[in-house]
Design a protein around this motif. Structure first.
Motif, PDB file in Angstrom:
ATOM      1  N   ARG A  10      19.956  -7.581  -3.067  1.00  0.00           N
ATOM      2  CA  ARG A  10      21.051  -7.550  -2.097  1.00  0.00           C
ATOM      3  C   ARG A  10      20.890  -6.332  -1.202  1.00  0.00           C
ATOM      4  O   ARG A  10      20.734  -5.211  -1.687  1.00  0.00           O
ATOM      5  CB  ARG A  10      22.399  -7.485  -2.810  1.00  0.00           C
ATOM      6  CG  ARG A  10      23.597  -7.705  -1.886  1.00  0.00           C
ATOM      7  CD  ARG A  10      24.876  -7.775  -2.690  1.00  0.00           C
ATOM      8  NE  ARG A  10      26.001  -8.216  -1.890  1.00  0.00           N
ATOM      9  CZ  ARG A  10      27.231  -8.406  -2.386  1.00  0.00           C
ATOM     10  NH1 ARG A  10      27.462  -8.199  -3.675  1.00  0.00           N
ATOM     11  NH2 ARG A  10      28.209  -8.813  -1.609  1.00  0.00           N
ATOM     12  N   TRP A  59      25.901  -8.235   4.777  1.00  0.00           N
ATOM     13  CA  TRP A  59      24.977  -8.135   3.647  1.00  0.00           C
ATOM     14  C   TRP A  59      24.153  -9.412   3.574  1.00  0.00           C
ATOM     15  O   TRP A  59      24.531 -10.459   4.100  1.00  0.00           O
ATOM     16  CB  TRP A  59      25.687  -7.873   2.324  1.00  0.00           C
ATOM     17  CG  TRP A  59      26.745  -8.863   1.928  1.00  0.00           C
ATOM     18  CD1 TRP A  59      28.097  -8.708   2.012  1.00  0.00           C
ATOM     19  CD2 TRP A  59      26.541 -10.170   1.362  1.00  0.00           C
ATOM     20  NE1 TRP A  59      28.751  -9.826   1.547  1.00  0.00           N
ATOM     21  CE2 TRP A  59      27.818 -10.736   1.142  1.00  0.00           C
ATOM     22  CE3 TRP A  59      25.419 -10.912   1.023  1.00  0.00           C
ATOM     23  CZ2 TRP A  59      27.989 -12.010   0.594  1.00  0.00           C
ATOM     24  CZ3 TRP A  59      25.585 -12.186   0.493  1.00  0.00           C
ATOM     25  CH2 TRP A  59      26.863 -12.719   0.283  1.00  0.00           C
ATOM     26  N   ASP A  92      30.156 -10.134   7.961  1.00  0.00           N
ATOM     27  CA  ASP A  92      31.214  -9.150   7.719  1.00  0.00           C
ATOM     28  C   ASP A  92      31.882  -9.485   6.393  1.00  0.00           C
ATOM     29  O   ASP A  92      32.659 -10.445   6.311  1.00  0.00           O
ATOM     30  CB  ASP A  92      32.232  -9.167   8.864  1.00  0.00           C
ATOM     31  CG  ASP A  92      33.297  -8.092   8.700  1.00  0.00           C
ATOM     32  OD1 ASP A  92      33.102  -7.174   7.874  1.00  0.00           O
ATOM     33  OD2 ASP A  92      34.338  -8.182   9.383  1.00  0.00           O
ATOM     34  N   GLY A  93      31.601  -8.723   5.346  1.00  0.00           N
ATOM     35  CA  GLY A  93      32.165  -8.990   4.039  1.00  0.00           C
ATOM     36  C   GLY A  93      33.612  -8.541   3.932  1.00  0.00           C
ATOM     37  O   GLY A  93      34.178  -7.935   4.844  1.00  0.00           O
ATOM     38  N   ARG A 137      33.034  -3.615   2.874  1.00  0.00           N
ATOM     39  CA  ARG A 137      31.686  -4.134   3.096  1.00  0.00           C
ATOM     40  C   ARG A 137      31.588  -4.791   4.468  1.00  0.00           C
ATOM     41  O   ARG A 137      32.477  -5.514   4.886  1.00  0.00           O
ATOM     42  CB  ARG A 137      31.321  -5.158   2.018  1.00  0.00           C
ATOM     43  CG  ARG A 137      30.985  -4.541   0.669  1.00  0.00           C
ATOM     44  CD  ARG A 137      30.353  -5.566  -0.238  1.00  0.00           C
ATOM     45  NE  ARG A 137      29.937  -4.975  -1.497  1.00  0.00           N
ATOM     46  CZ  ARG A 137      30.664  -4.960  -2.591  1.00  0.00           C
ATOM     47  NH1 ARG A 137      31.870  -5.515  -2.570  1.00  0.00           N
ATOM     48  NH2 ARG A 137      30.229  -4.402  -3.698  1.00  0.00           N
ATOM     49  N   GLU A 138      30.458  -4.579   5.096  1.00  0.00           N
ATOM     50  CA  GLU A 138      30.186  -5.251   6.360  1.00  0.00           C
ATOM     51  C   GLU A 138      29.108  -6.292   6.106  1.00  0.00           C
ATOM     52  O   GLU A 138      29.208  -7.054   5.147  1.00  0.00           O
ATOM     53  CB  GLU A 138      29.826  -4.224   7.431  1.00  0.00           C
ATOM     54  CG  GLU A 138      30.990  -3.275   7.723  1.00  0.00           C
ATOM     55  CD  GLU A 138      30.738  -2.362   8.895  1.00  0.00           C
ATOM     56  OE1 GLU A 138      29.681  -2.501   9.556  1.00  0.00           O
ATOM     57  OE2 GLU A 138      31.588  -1.498   9.158  1.00  0.00           O
ATOM     58  N   GLN A 179      22.835  -4.286   1.862  1.00  0.00           N
ATOM     59  CA  GLN A 179      24.177  -4.156   2.422  1.00  0.00           C
ATOM     60  C   GLN A 179      24.226  -3.038   3.452  1.00  0.00           C
ATOM     61  O   GLN A 179      23.641  -1.966   3.241  1.00  0.00           O
ATOM     62  CB  GLN A 179      25.185  -3.850   1.304  1.00  0.00           C
ATOM     63  CG  GLN A 179      25.146  -4.852   0.157  1.00  0.00           C
ATOM     64  CD  GLN A 179      26.207  -4.573  -0.878  1.00  0.00           C
ATOM     65  OE1 GLN A 179      27.328  -5.040  -0.744  1.00  0.00           O
ATOM     66  NE2 GLN A 179      25.865  -3.821  -1.908  1.00  0.00           N
ATOM     67  N   GLU A 180      24.950  -3.295   4.542  1.00  0.00           N
ATOM     68  CA  GLU A 180      25.132  -2.250   5.544  1.00  0.00           C
ATOM     69  C   GLU A 180      26.038  -1.150   5.004  1.00  0.00           C
ATOM     70  O   GLU A 180      25.824   0.034   5.277  1.00  0.00           O
ATOM     71  CB  GLU A 180      25.727  -2.848   6.828  1.00  0.00           C
ATOM     72  CG  GLU A 180      24.740  -3.671   7.635  1.00  0.00           C
ATOM     73  CD  GLU A 180      25.288  -4.068   8.992  1.00  0.00           C
ATOM     74  OE1 GLU A 180      26.395  -3.608   9.343  1.00  0.00           O
ATOM     75  OE2 GLU A 180      24.614  -4.836   9.698  1.00  0.00           O
ATOM     76  N   VAL A 181      27.085  -1.545   4.265  1.00  0.00           N
ATOM     77  CA  VAL A 181      27.975  -0.583   3.625  1.00  0.00           C
ATOM     78  C   VAL A 181      28.035  -0.950   2.149  1.00  0.00           C
ATOM     79  O   VAL A 181      28.524  -2.011   1.787  1.00  0.00           O
ATOM     80  CB  VAL A 181      29.398  -0.624   4.238  1.00  0.00           C
ATOM     81  CG1 VAL A 181      30.308   0.336   3.494  1.00  0.00           C
ATOM     82  CG2 VAL A 181      29.339  -0.298   5.723  1.00  0.00           C
ATOM     83  N   GLY A 182      27.501  -0.090   1.297  1.00  0.00           N
ATOM     84  CA  GLY A 182      27.447  -0.390  -0.125  1.00  0.00           C
ATOM     85  C   GLY A 182      26.059  -0.126  -0.671  1.00  0.00           C
ATOM     86  O   GLY A 182      25.143   0.291   0.043  1.00  0.00           O
ATOM     87  N   ASP A 231      22.463  -0.986  -2.102  1.00  0.00           N
ATOM     88  CA  ASP A 231      21.395  -1.995  -2.175  1.00  0.00           C
ATOM     89  C   ASP A 231      20.891  -2.031  -3.617  1.00  0.00           C
ATOM     90  O   ASP A 231      20.671  -0.980  -4.233  1.00  0.00           O
ATOM     91  CB  ASP A 231      20.242  -1.634  -1.243  1.00  0.00           C
ATOM     92  CG  ASP A 231      20.627  -1.697   0.223  1.00  0.00           C
ATOM     93  OD1 ASP A 231      21.669  -2.296   0.544  1.00  0.00           O
ATOM     94  OD2 ASP A 231      19.881  -1.140   1.046  1.00  0.00           O
TER      95      ASP A 231
END
Length: 233
Positions: free
Chosen positions: A175, A151, A143-144, A148-149, A177-180, A182
């Motif tokens: 990278r 990654w 969990d970023g 962001r979640e 990423q789930e939210v953001g 790639d």
């Protein structure tokens, strides 16, 4: 020989009862630095602006275990300062050097309601052959910070010590990423060891993210040449 040793021990009880030598307590390293941009995973954490950083790290006597804290200036979710604590283990396995660590990061004075902390896990595998070293890196957070979640970052790096004071290196990573966004990022540059304490690094960072995807004046993913100076004590 056994009888002679026993006789000597009985004749010198003070020597026989001596305390074992003290165990080494480990050592500390302190570092400070500044650069024209704060680049992590080849993207900017300071929106293209200069930044400063510092760290304090303790290592065990054999160098296998370490822990410490660090800070760096950023521009993220209303915060201009990121602080962290970390701990890790550096074993050697079948001729490879490993570095396994966990880091907990906080954004100081972030916007109200923002997700201002995250755990980051890193695993490095390194091997040197003469002046050339290769490194594979895997980083993950469940969990970023901010929106962001989870990654994951995969990176391969190679470096070459041309002289005792001059080295070259290049790296490429991806990278997810789930939210953001790639993206693929890369960097290439050189490091000059000015002395035992000071290093000067010049490096080009870039990504495959199209500039049209940036928001406003956001320079997060834009390519840039970065110059940084580091000092260790």
């Amino acid at each position: 020989m056994t009888l002679a040793g026993l006789t000597a021990a009985l004749a010198s009880p003070a020597l026989a009862q001596e305390e074992p030598p003290p165990v080494a307590a480990g050592s500390w390293v302190f570092g400070v630095g500044a650069a024209t941009d704060n680049r992590s995973k080849d993207v900017s954490k300071s929106d293209g602006n200069p930044y400063v950083w510092g760290l304090a790290e303790w290592s065990s006597a054999d160098g296998a275990f370490y822990a410490g804290s660090a800070f760096e200036t950023v521009r993220s979710n209303g915060s201009e300062l990121e602080a962290s604590v970390f701990a890790g283990w550096r074993p050697q396995v079948m001729g490879f050097d490993l570095d396994l660590n966990v880091e907990h990061k906080w954004l100081i004075d972030a916007n109200p309601g923002a997700d201002d902390d995250a755990f980051e896990l890193t695993a490095d595998v390194m091997r040197s052959i003469g002046p050339v070293e290769g490194r594979l890196r895997l980083q993950h957070t469940p969990d970023g910070v901010g929106a962001r979640e989870a990654w994951t970052w995969y990176e391969a790096q190679v470096s070459w010590d041309q002289t005792p004071t001059w080295s070259w290196s290049a790296a490429v990573g991806q990278r997810e990423q789930e939210v953001g966004i790639d993206y693929v990022g890369w960097n290439v540059g050189a490091t000059w060891r000015l002395s035992d304490r000071f290093e000067l690094d010049g490096r080009w960072h870039d990504t495959d993210v199209d500039g049209s995807m940036a928001v406003g004046d956001d320079e997060t993913y834009e390519g840039r040449f970065v110059i940084g100076l580091s000092a260790f004590f």
